[in-house]
Design a protein around this motif. Sequence first.
Motif, short mmCIF file in Angstrom:
data_model
loop_
_atom_site.label_atom_id
_atom_site.label_comp_id
_atom_site.label_asym_id
_atom_site.label_seq_id
_atom_site.Cartn_x
_atom_site.Cartn_y
_atom_site.Cartn_z
N PRO A 22 21.81 20.10 52.90
CA PRO A 22 21.96 20.75 51.71
C PRO A 22 23.26 21.59 51.85
CG PRO A 22 20.32 21.93 52.94
CD PRO A 22 20.68 20.63 53.58
N LEU A 23 23.95 21.89 50.70
CA LEU A 23 25.31 22.71 50.58
C LEU A 23 25.10 24.01 51.00
CD1 LEU A 23 27.16 20.58 47.77
CD2 LEU A 23 27.68 20.50 50.17
N PRO A 24 26.03 24.80 51.65
CA PRO A 24 25.82 26.30 51.65
C PRO A 24 25.98 26.78 50.33
CG PRO A 24 27.89 25.53 52.56
CD PRO A 24 27.02 24.26 52.37
N ALA A 25 25.39 28.02 50.13
CA ALA A 25 25.51 28.69 48.90
C ALA A 25 27.10 29.22 48.57
CB ALA A 25 24.36 29.69 48.99
N LEU A 26 27.56 29.24 47.47
CA LEU A 26 28.82 29.70 47.27
C LEU A 26 28.82 31.20 47.09
CD1 LEU A 26 29.96 27.26 44.39
CD2 LEU A 26 30.60 27.27 47.03
N GLU A 27 29.91 31.63 47.45
CA GLU A 27 30.24 33.22 47.33
C GLU A 27 31.09 33.58 46.15
OE1 GLU A 27 31.78 37.06 49.98
OE2 GLU A 27 31.35 35.01 50.95
N TRP A 28 30.54 34.20 45.10
CA TRP A 28 31.35 34.25 44.01
C TRP A 28 32.10 35.50 44.19
CZ3 TRP A 28 32.06 30.13 40.85
CH2 TRP A 28 31.31 29.20 40.74
N LYS A 29 33.20 35.35 43.63
CA LYS A 29 34.19 36.67 43.66
C LYS A 29 34.87 36.81 42.15
CE LYS A 29 35.15 36.26 48.42
NZ LYS A 29 36.47 35.95 49.26
N PHE A 30 35.05 38.06 41.83
CA PHE A 30 35.78 38.44 40.44
C PHE A 30 37.03 37.81 40.44
CE2 PHE A 30 38.54 41.25 38.09
CZ PHE A 30 37.97 40.76 36.90
N SER A 31 37.43 37.38 39.44
CA SER A 31 39.03 36.89 39.15
C SER A 31 39.78 37.40 38.18
CB SER A 31 38.79 35.25 39.17
OG SER A 31 40.26 34.72 38.79
N GLN A 32 39.31 37.34 36.93
CA GLN A 32 39.82 37.69 36.06
C GLN A 32 39.13 38.41 34.82
OE1 GLN A 32 42.53 34.15 35.66
NE2 GLN A 32 44.20 35.81 35.12
N VAL A 33 39.78 39.15 34.04
CA VAL A 33 38.75 39.50 32.76
C VAL A 33 39.92 39.64 31.71
CG1 VAL A 33 39.05 41.93 33.27
CG2 VAL A 33 37.27 41.24 31.71
N PHE A 34 39.55 39.12 30.59
CA PHE A 34 40.34 39.40 29.27
C PHE A 34 39.38 40.10 28.03
CE2 PHE A 34 41.95 35.64 31.39
CZ PHE A 34 43.22 35.65 31.54
N GLY A 35 40.16 41.08 27.65
CA GLY A 35 39.53 41.68 26.56
C GLY A 35 38.38 42.61 26.81
N GLU A 36 38.77 43.28 28.17
CA GLU A 36 37.57 44.10 28.58
C GLU A 36 37.32 45.05 27.76
OE1 GLU A 36 36.39 46.28 32.96
OE2 GLU A 36 38.59 45.84 32.31
N ARG A 37 35.91 45.74 27.67
CA ARG A 37 35.80 46.66 26.64
C ARG A 37 35.70 48.25 27.65
NH1 ARG A 37 29.70 46.50 23.95
NH2 ARG A 37 29.39 45.96 26.33
#
Length: 529
Positions: A22-37
Amino acid sequence: MISGASGVPAGVGAPDATSSAPLPALEWKFSQVFGERAIGEEVQEVDIISAIEFDKTGEHLATGDRGGRVVLFERTDGRDQRTRRELEKANTVVSRHPEYRYSTEFQSHEPEFDYLKSLEIEEKINKIRWCQTANAAQFLLSTNDKTIKLWKVTEKKVKQVKNLNVDPGARGNGSLLTNSMLLNPKGLAPRLSSNGGPVTRSSVISQDFVFPPGGIPSLHLPSVVVWSNEMTLVARCRRVYANAHAYHINSISNNSDFETYISADDLRINLWNLEVSDQSFNIVDIKPTNMEDLTEVITSAEFHPTHCNVLAYSSSKGSIRLIDMRQSALCDRHSKVFEETDPSGSRSFFTEIIASISDIKFARGDRYILSRDYMSLKLWDVNMESAPVATFKVHEHLRPKLCDLYENDSIFDKFECCFSGDGMRVATGSYSNLFRVFGATSGSEEASTLEASKTPNRRVVTPPSKPGSRLANLARGRRDNRRAGSESPGADLNGGVHDFTSKLLHLAWHPAANVIACAASNSLYMYYA
């Protein structure tokens, strides 16, 4: 048959699986945000994002909102600015995750009113689909409840005025030309009063104006117009496909032949040619003669990614029908139907409601179909119709709260789903602005839960304060077989407080990279792994 969130069971081929490990779990990271409230900022209804779509290359991203606007983003990291000599000296290749910038936006749809039916037609964008690129121009389809439009987006150079034929401060007829001077309806010349002075907005405009003898020497006209190096994107509507749907359009899908597409509403699916806007062919019609006999509606429709004659559509009864347009002009008979039957005695008042499929997607490998109902994701093998090869539980901890969800209408929310570009993983949204990523390969235990914020992994799963025995009350006749990392009673990452107003309905996966774009209200968040 596995009913947990752990992926494809042993013995069943996984999408594009290249090895048994099985593939290892991905480690997700923040990249960008548009229109942040901002904190405490009130979100306008028209700014809420209602559609997201990457193009086939991943170089462009489009979003639509409830105000009828389409916003385009373009990838900015595609070109390496280093010289060839610098690249040759570099010992390692710097891997970059895709980043995007705002490109342009345009008003796709306006609110309308159907006077025959006394029905207001919202401008909300329901779906966006990119079309084939031609001559460096981008084409895309956008639709609201009734009307589909084809847009062409091209780059154009900006014109700049360098000189005028007279000095801006020059006097004509003894009076200074002012900014308040009005032009005639065609914008050809300033209107003059009877005494020869300029007509201001507060003056009475004469309807029988004539040019004075000798013309008007002080009229400002550009003498030099040059093209600048600055480029701007211009969107033009090329086709309007209207008056073909009596009910609300829920899906549009491009064909692999690049010439046709389908549009689906609650009861019908129409086939269009991109070049013909005044005629479509009805290929699916499930409307009964007597509307009282209506038992199901169409909820989503999708063309096969490579076979131009094959398409699939889902229904509110939880079934997926595969049809072949070569069999007949009116595809009332399906080639295959994918449907999971509930064991006898497991049905409840909510069974049919939560079984309704809100979205379906074909995998790029052509063999699998992904469907999303209210409680789970299901992975179907096109060669096996009786049951899905895997079921991923998205928010099983909400099952005891179905009554509350029904009372506040949240049980009718329509969540989208998506495949990764390689077909190895699937993703979908949930409440409290959460989204989930599951591994779809054999033996995979990957089941990540992330929040649409700048810190997607900040929430920690804590043990529940109460036992989860009530989860079986409304189960569909199956035991709650959970594996490590899958949905558990403590997967309520809000400490027991569910925010049903913050729902992540729309998301899309980059076609070639592990990048997910998702919409949380009016904000567009992007993550990479």
